[in-house]
Design a protein around this motif. Sequence first.
Motif, PDB file in Angstrom:
ATOM      1  N   UNK A 123      -6.483   2.992  -2.903  1.00  0.00           N
ATOM      2  CA  UNK A 123      -5.365   2.826  -3.827  1.00  0.00           C
ATOM      3  C   UNK A 123      -5.839   2.183  -5.125  1.00  0.00           C
ATOM      4  N   UNK A 124      -5.456   2.777  -6.232  1.00  0.00           N
ATOM      5  CA  UNK A 124      -5.807   2.218  -7.534  1.00  0.00           C
ATOM      6  C   UNK A 124      -4.873   1.083  -7.930  1.00  0.00           C
ATOM      7  N   UNK A 125      -3.890   0.795  -7.096  1.00  0.00           N
ATOM      8  CA  UNK A 125      -2.965  -0.287  -7.386  1.00  0.00           C
ATOM      9  C   UNK A 125      -3.407  -1.603  -6.760  1.00  0.00           C
ATOM     10  N   UNK A 126      -4.532  -1.592  -6.056  1.00  0.00           N
ATOM     11  CA  UNK A 126      -4.933  -2.765  -5.294  1.00  0.00           C
ATOM     12  C   UNK A 126      -6.409  -3.090  -5.493  1.00  0.00           C
ATOM     13  N   UNK A 153     -10.614  -6.052   2.915  1.00  0.00           N
ATOM     14  CA  UNK A 153      -9.284  -6.604   2.698  1.00  0.00           C
ATOM     15  C   UNK A 153      -8.672  -5.874   1.509  1.00  0.00           C
ATOM     16  N   UNK A 154      -7.529  -5.243   1.723  1.00  0.00           N
ATOM     17  CA  UNK A 154      -6.826  -4.558   0.647  1.00  0.00           C
ATOM     18  C   UNK A 154      -5.336  -4.728   0.885  1.00  0.00           C
ATOM     19  N   UNK A 155      -4.657  -5.361  -0.056  1.00  0.00           N
ATOM     20  CA  UNK A 155      -3.253  -5.682   0.140  1.00  0.00           C
ATOM     21  C   UNK A 155      -3.092  -6.580   1.354  1.00  0.00           C
ATOM     22  N   UNK A 156      -2.188  -6.203   2.239  1.00  0.00           N
ATOM     23  CA  UNK A 156      -1.985  -6.976   3.461  1.00  0.00           C
ATOM     24  C   UNK A 156      -2.815  -6.449   4.624  1.00  0.00           C
ATOM     25  N   UNK A 157      -3.644  -5.434   4.373  1.00  0.00           N
ATOM     26  CA  UNK A 157      -4.445  -4.818   5.420  1.00  0.00           C
ATOM     27  C   UNK A 157      -5.842  -5.422   5.476  1.00  0.00           C
ATOM     28  N   UNK A 158      -6.335  -5.586   6.697  1.00  0.00           N
ATOM     29  CA  UNK A 158      -7.707  -6.027   6.922  1.00  0.00           C
ATOM     30  C   UNK A 158      -8.330  -5.141   7.989  1.00  0.00           C
ATOM     31  N   UNK A 159      -9.615  -4.837   7.819  1.00  0.00           N
ATOM     32  CA  UNK A 159     -10.317  -4.027   8.803  1.00  0.00           C
ATOM     33  C   UNK A 159     -11.770  -4.474   8.854  1.00  0.00           C
ATOM     34  N   UNK A 160     -12.340  -4.425  10.036  1.00  0.00           N
ATOM     35  CA  UNK A 160     -13.755  -4.731  10.216  1.00  0.00           C
ATOM     36  C   UNK A 160     -14.473  -3.451  10.616  1.00  0.00           C
ATOM     37  N   UNK A 161     -15.470  -3.071   9.831  1.00  0.00           N
ATOM     38  CA  UNK A 161     -16.245  -1.856  10.089  1.00  0.00           C
ATOM     39  C   UNK A 161     -17.606  -2.274  10.629  1.00  0.00           C
ATOM     40  N   UNK A 162     -17.917  -1.817  11.826  1.00  0.00           N
ATOM     41  CA  UNK A 162     -19.168  -2.177  12.486  1.00  0.00           C
ATOM     42  C   UNK A 162     -20.094  -0.966  12.572  1.00  0.00           C
ATOM     43  N   UNK A 163     -21.387  -1.249  12.540  1.00  0.00           N
ATOM     44  CA  UNK A 163     -22.375  -0.201  12.749  1.00  0.00           C
ATOM     45  C   UNK A 163     -22.796   0.538  11.502  1.00  0.00           C
ATOM     46  N   UNK A 164     -22.221   0.215  10.344  1.00  0.00           N
ATOM     47  CA  UNK A 164     -22.601   0.857   9.091  1.00  0.00           C
ATOM     48  C   UNK A 164     -23.224  -0.164   8.160  1.00  0.00           C
ATOM     49  N   UNK A 165     -24.277   0.220   7.443  1.00  0.00           N
ATOM     50  CA  UNK A 165     -24.881  -0.713   6.481  1.00  0.00           C
ATOM     51  C   UNK A 165     -23.888  -1.043   5.366  1.00  0.00           C
ATOM     52  N   UNK A 166     -23.937  -2.257   4.832  1.00  0.00           N
ATOM     53  CA  UNK A 166     -22.968  -2.669   3.792  1.00  0.00           C
ATOM     54  C   UNK A 166     -22.928  -1.754   2.581  1.00  0.00           C
ATOM     55  N   UNK A 167     -24.096  -1.202   2.155  1.00  0.00           N
ATOM     56  CA  UNK A 167     -24.094  -0.348   0.968  1.00  0.00           C
ATOM     57  C   UNK A 167     -23.236   0.894   1.199  1.00  0.00           C
ATOM     58  N   UNK A 168     -23.244   1.398   2.443  1.00  0.00           N
ATOM     59  CA  UNK A 168     -22.462   2.591   2.740  1.00  0.00           C
ATOM     60  C   UNK A 168     -20.970   2.275   2.731  1.00  0.00           C
ATOM     61  N   UNK A 169     -20.591   1.129   3.272  1.00  0.00           N
ATOM     62  CA  UNK A 169     -19.189   0.730   3.269  1.00  0.00           C
ATOM     63  C   UNK A 169     -18.681   0.568   1.844  1.00  0.00           C
ATOM     64  N   UNK A 170     -19.510  -0.033   0.979  1.00  0.00           N
ATOM     65  CA  UNK A 170     -19.113  -0.193  -0.416  1.00  0.00           C
ATOM     66  C   UNK A 170     -18.879   1.164  -1.080  1.00  0.00           C
ATOM     67  N   UNK A 171     -19.691   2.158  -0.728  1.00  0.00           N
ATOM     68  CA  UNK A 171     -19.514   3.491  -1.302  1.00  0.00           C
ATOM     69  C   UNK A 171     -18.191   4.118  -0.874  1.00  0.00           C
ATOM     70  N   UNK A 198       0.837  -1.188   0.000  1.00  0.00           N
ATOM     71  CA  UNK A 198       0.000   0.000   0.000  1.00  0.00           C
ATOM     72  C   UNK A 198       0.877   1.245   0.000  1.00  0.00           C
ATOM     73  N   UNK A 199       0.489   2.273  -0.756  1.00  0.00           N
ATOM     74  CA  UNK A 199       1.347   3.466  -0.854  1.00  0.00           C
ATOM     75  C   UNK A 199       1.384   4.253   0.449  1.00  0.00           C
ATOM     76  N   UNK A 200       2.524   4.888   0.716  1.00  0.00           N
ATOM     77  CA  UNK A 200       2.625   5.824   1.821  1.00  0.00           C
ATOM     78  C   UNK A 200       1.891   7.110   1.456  1.00  0.00           C
ATOM     79  N   UNK A 201       1.324   7.764   2.443  1.00  0.00           N
ATOM     80  CA  UNK A 201       0.600   9.006   2.202  1.00  0.00           C
ATOM     81  C   UNK A 201       0.804   9.937   3.392  1.00  0.00           C
ATOM     82  N   UNK A 202       2.015  10.511   3.459  1.00  0.00           N
ATOM     83  CA  UNK A 202       2.325  11.457   4.531  1.00  0.00           C
ATOM     84  C   UNK A 202       1.943  12.876   4.085  1.00  0.00           C
ATOM     85  N   UNK A 203       1.523  13.760   4.995  1.00  0.00           N
ATOM     86  CA  UNK A 203       1.456  13.561   6.454  1.00  0.00           C
ATOM     87  C   UNK A 203       0.147  12.960   6.936  1.00  0.00           C
ATOM     88  N   UNK A 204      -0.736  12.608   5.987  1.00  0.00           N
ATOM     89  CA  UNK A 204      -2.075  12.152   6.391  1.00  0.00           C
ATOM     90  C   UNK A 204      -2.012  10.908   7.273  1.00  0.00           C
TER      91      UNK A 204
END
Length: 372
Positions: A288-291, A306-324, A264-270
Amino acid sequence: MLISNDDFSKFFHLFGWEQLNYLLNYHEINYPDLRFVQDGGSLPNAKKEQWLELIQQGATLIINGVHTRTPELRKLAAHIRQETGYRSQINLYCSPRSEKGFNCHYDTHEVLILQIDGEKEWLIFPETIAAPVSSMRSSEQIPPDVPPYLQCILKPGDVLYIPRGHWHYAIACGSPSEEDYSPSLHLTLGIDCQTGLDWMTWLGQKLPENPEWRENLPLMPQADRTAVQNHLEKLRDQLISRLQTPEAISDYLDYLGYCDRPPLPFSFPHQLGSKIFDGGLETRFICSQLHLVQILTTGENQTQIIIGSKQATIKGLPPYLVKNLFRPEGFTLLDLAEWSPFLDVETEVIPLLTLLVTQGILLVESSEAIGG
């Protein structure tokens, strides 16, 4: 297969003489990633002070892995990876005169030639070994003694596809003495498609997890192979049993989906939590458009990313919103407010986006963030 194109500037946005000069002037590229070939063979490693003379004398300049040094080509290689599912590499060739670089040979990967400037004549011959792999080097084989089945001149904007194992060589057209002379500049895009042998190699790399496969084979006294045979039969039966499980294929497909992807690309200072929302409501976030992004619904209002080697679980948001949140064109805070007026900006939106950005899962849009 030759694909002609009337747009001679088709590949100018990817690479050109300006980018080549930048690489040669400001990048430290060492042998053998930067090398020269002439009259069918590779030349010895040369000092930078000798490069100009070698090219002026007709040697072809090669830079391997140029996609790792140029953002536009990095994006192209990543897109090819996403479209085909397989790793690709891009090499650069600059040929100044009517001389042959390599002798007739074949490659053990699929090849696409993208002609950027100048012209180059290609001669393509049939394969002598079907679908050769890397251990089957063309230098150890005899080229076919037949006429080429394709002989063509690539002009700027043209594309040539050379299948794996098909013999070929090329000669740059023109001469510096000609009024409209332009050296040949082209990119070679190689695609390393996986084979059944690669699947077997992957399975072999998993076997050491089982201690029985790590054990010594029984001793084999002369003319008595019974103990070894029994041991191998037991391992064979284990292997057959494993091959018949769904995971033997599904796990390999998962591996193919995410192996060989760039980090995944670095994005400093963000990513340090700074200046994330400097654009106010117009701040645009993008993945990232590379993944490839994989989005899995794992429960009610619970989504796994799941993107590259990163995984995250987002709770409390409807799936359609996460996809957006992970659509290719990105989104702004205004978009998010329109999609989800029920979210509180201070307590829900800002903490969520801050976490996704600092973890590198979402990027604040910039040329660096999208890999361009």
